[in-house]
Design a protein around this motif. Structure first.
Motif, PDB file in Angstrom:
ATOM      1  N   SER A  23       0.804  -1.222   0.000  1.00 17.94           N
ATOM      2  CA  SER A  23       0.000   0.000   0.000  1.00 17.94           C
ATOM      3  C   SER A  23       0.833   1.267   0.000  1.00 17.94           C
ATOM      4  CB  SER A  23      -0.957   0.011   1.196  1.00 17.94           C
ATOM      5  OG  SER A  23      -0.230   0.005   2.405  1.00 17.94           O
ATOM      6  N   TYR A  26       1.683   3.159  -3.585  1.00 17.51           N
ATOM      7  CA  TYR A  26       0.821   4.028  -4.371  1.00 17.51           C
ATOM      8  C   TYR A  26       0.456   5.280  -3.585  1.00 17.51           C
ATOM      9  CZ  TYR A  26      -2.861   1.304  -1.950  1.00 17.51           C
ATOM     10  OH  TYR A  26      -3.639   0.668  -1.023  1.00 17.51           O
ATOM     11  N   ALA A  29      -5.860   6.052  -4.098  1.00 17.60           N
ATOM     12  CA  ALA A  29      -6.734   5.059  -4.715  1.00 17.60           C
ATOM     13  C   ALA A  29      -7.947   5.777  -5.275  1.00 17.60           C
ATOM     14  CB  ALA A  29      -7.158   4.018  -3.689  1.00 17.60           C
ATOM     15  N   ASP A  44      -5.440   1.668  -7.849  1.00 13.57           N
ATOM     16  CA  ASP A  44      -4.316   2.209  -7.074  1.00 13.57           C
ATOM     17  C   ASP A  44      -3.368   2.933  -8.028  1.00 13.57           C
ATOM     18  OD1 ASP A  44      -5.357   1.033  -4.834  1.00 13.57           O
ATOM     19  OD2 ASP A  44      -4.131  -0.762  -4.976  1.00 13.57           O
TER      20      ASP A  44
END
Length: 205
Positions: A23, A26, A29, A44
């Motif tokens: 996570s 990125y 989102a 993402d």
């Protein structure tokens, strides 16, 4: 949906799919509902993709280019001379929290520029707001860089005008000298005609 709500939803999705460790790769989102709101598509957006994009933007020496999400996450790229070190600290927020950034009218004026003060220096602040995600592409360009480029353009223009003037004068002088030479030659030959020699041929360039 507020971004904090989106983040929470995405993190739950990451945990469920075993992607939580990725996570941090990125920057945001983006989600969109399918027809009938029975499903969501979540995309993402990689930090590396944005970094590559803003590194290609050149606003001149000393400029700072950034991508800022609605929640305040930033990707920053500086244009520095070779060997010059950044004045920014690791993880320092450049745009988010600044008064000039918070004053952006995201709905009425999603694209604009104004002169601002950052760390005691004068900058031209440029920004463009994404209508879809609320993220902002922005840049701080030193005013001296802008005025310096204007000075360069002025100097180039003055130089070209001077060169053009000299060229015009040279061409004019050559033309006048050529006309005078031709007139003298024609005058001499007409003098011969006046004496009765009608075989004279007049040639002029």
């Amino acid at each position: 949906v507020e971004e904090e709500g989106v983040k929470h939803y995405v993190y739950l999705l990451d945990e469920t799919l075993g992607l939580r460790a990725k996570s941090d790769q990125y920057i945001l989102a983006y989600q969109i509902a399918a027809q009938g709101n029975r499903a969501y598509v979540v995309i993402d957006l990689k930090k590396a993709a944005i970094e590559e994009l803003i590194q290609q933007l050149d606003f001149g020496e000393g400029s700072i280019v950034g991508f800022v999400t609605l929640g305040g996450r930033e990707i920053i790229c500086e244009t520095l001379d070779e060997g010059e070190e950044s004045s920014l600290e690791e993880g320092e927020l450049v745009f988010y929290g600044q008064e000039f950034f918070q004053e952006i009218d995201r709905e009425e004026v999603p694209l604009g520029s104004k002169e601002v003060n950052y760390k005691g220096e004068a900058y031209q602040f440029l920004y463009s707001v994404s209508v879809e995600s609320g993220s902002v592409f922005c840049a701080l360009v030193p005013v001296e860089t802008v005025t310096g480029q204007a000075e360069d353009i002025r100097s180039l223009t003055v130089t070209l005008v001077i060169l053009a003037t000299v060229a015009v004068l040279l061409v004019g002088m050559m033309t006048v000298i050529g006309i005078q030479r031709n007139m003298r030659q024609i005058s001499r030959q007409f003098g011969e005609v006046a004496k009765g020699d009608l075989t004279i041929q007049v040639k002029a360039r």
